[in-house]
Motif scaffolding. Structure first.
Motif, PDB file in Angstrom:
ATOM      1  N   VAL A 149      54.295  36.513  29.690  1.00 24.69           N
ATOM      2  CA  VAL A 149      55.833  36.822  29.355  1.00 24.69           C
ATOM      3  C   VAL A 149      56.455  35.269  28.646  1.00 24.69           C
ATOM      4  O   VAL A 149      57.294  35.303  28.141  1.00 24.69           O
ATOM      5  CB  VAL A 149      56.776  37.359  30.219  1.00 24.69           C
ATOM      6  N   SER A 150      55.712  34.407  29.191  1.00 25.52           N
ATOM      7  CA  SER A 150      56.325  32.975  29.076  1.00 25.52           C
ATOM      8  C   SER A 150      55.630  32.458  27.678  1.00 25.52           C
ATOM      9  O   SER A 150      54.598  32.606  27.371  1.00 25.52           O
ATOM     10  CB  SER A 150      55.747  31.928  30.097  1.00 25.52           C
ATOM     11  N   PRO A 151      56.736  32.213  26.691  1.00 24.08           N
ATOM     12  CA  PRO A 151      56.147  31.542  25.660  1.00 24.08           C
ATOM     13  C   PRO A 151      55.551  30.065  25.750  1.00 24.08           C
ATOM     14  O   PRO A 151      54.984  29.588  24.687  1.00 24.08           O
ATOM     15  CB  PRO A 151      57.338  31.478  24.836  1.00 24.08           C
ATOM     16  N   ASP A 152      55.856  29.650  26.799  1.00 23.76           N
ATOM     17  CA  ASP A 152      55.108  27.809  27.016  1.00 23.76           C
ATOM     18  C   ASP A 152      53.544  28.374  27.321  1.00 23.76           C
ATOM     19  O   ASP A 152      52.944  27.305  27.552  1.00 23.76           O
ATOM     20  CB  ASP A 152      55.957  27.510  28.115  1.00 23.76           C
ATOM     21  N   VAL A 153      52.844  29.382  27.802  1.00 18.50           N
ATOM     22  CA  VAL A 153      51.474  29.523  28.148  1.00 18.50           C
ATOM     23  C   VAL A 153      50.545  28.947  26.937  1.00 18.50           C
ATOM     24  O   VAL A 153      51.197  29.240  25.691  1.00 18.50           O
ATOM     25  CB  VAL A 153      51.151  31.008  28.568  1.00 18.50           C
TER      26      VAL A 153
END
Length: 240
Positions: A149-153
């Motif tokens: 759910v994190s776009p920073d992965v």
């Protein structure tokens, strides 16, 4: 005789090309296999998900739920069976494609005995081509399933957490899963987006925020490229 005794066939279908499966998902009391002869389809069995094309075999265990959706007109083979063997669940890539083609040809005018022989041979092939175990890849899967759910992965971040280089991680991940961490993450996010499109009335922006995309525009672009449908088209057809 022991070869046939390994498996008891409950039913099978060799289907000609069609635009879509009759049902988007199903649950079985027995083992089942589903494989494309032509075309391709999206699948999900538990946490395993992705795209199956010729040479891929998707296995669902007794009591499991098999989600499937054709990406194009697809012919396929589906069988239900009980067995003392332990075929690997999810998708497995068959190495001997000529042998697989030969088995599919046998099924065109098969008796139950021949179909049982073919499915038994298929299960044996899967058991011999099971992917190797790799604890590091298991850790990568856990991280991706929890953090999608994190776009920073990113691949760089995940590799740093696991203490190896991005190229090493990609190589080991592909050896076990048959795909890269980046592609796995993309497919996971799209699978979650499909579920939200089909099961909720949330806006595309909200769905993007829940599936690791920074904007509805970017989600729409990736979704359309990978599935051949816009999110709105998918939502409409999934509810018919």
């Amino acid at each position: 005789m022991y070869f046939l005794a390994m498996l008891e066939l409950d039913g099978y279908l060799l289907a000609p090309p069609r635009p879509q499966f009759a049902l988007p998902f199903d649950t079985y009391d027995t083992w089942c296999v589903l494989l494309p002869a032509t075309g391709s389809f999206d699948y999900q069995v538990g946490d395993a998900h992705g795209i199956a094309k010729f040479g891929d075999v998707v296995v669902c265990p007794p009591g499991g739920i098999l989600h499937r959706r054709m990406r194009s007109r697809t012919s396929f083979f589906h069988a239900r069976f009980t067995t003392e063997l332990e075929p690997p669940t999810g998708r497995t890539r068959v190495r001997d494609l000529d042998r697989l083609r030969g088995n599919l040809t046998l099924l065109e005018n098969a008796t139950t005995a021949i179909a049982t022989h073919v499915v038994t041979d298929l299960v044996l092939m899967l058991s011999r081509t099971s992917p190797p175990k790799d604890p590091l890849v298991d850790s990568a899967l856990t991280y991706l399933n929890e953090q999608y759910v994190s776009p920073d992965v990113s691949l760089t971040e995940l590799a740093a957490i696991l203490g190896i280089s991005p190229s090493q991680l990609s190589r080991r991940f592909r050896a076990v899963r048959g795909t890269t961490p980046v592609a796995y993450l993309r497919d996971l996010r799209l699978q979650k987006a499909r579920e939200l499109l089909a099961e909720t009335d949330q806006t595309l922006q909200v769905i993007a925020e829940h599936t690791g995309y920074r904007s509805a525009f970017y989600l729409s672009r990736v979704f359309s490229t990978q599935t051949g449908q816009s999110p709105s088209e998918y939502r409409r057809t999934s509810r018919v």
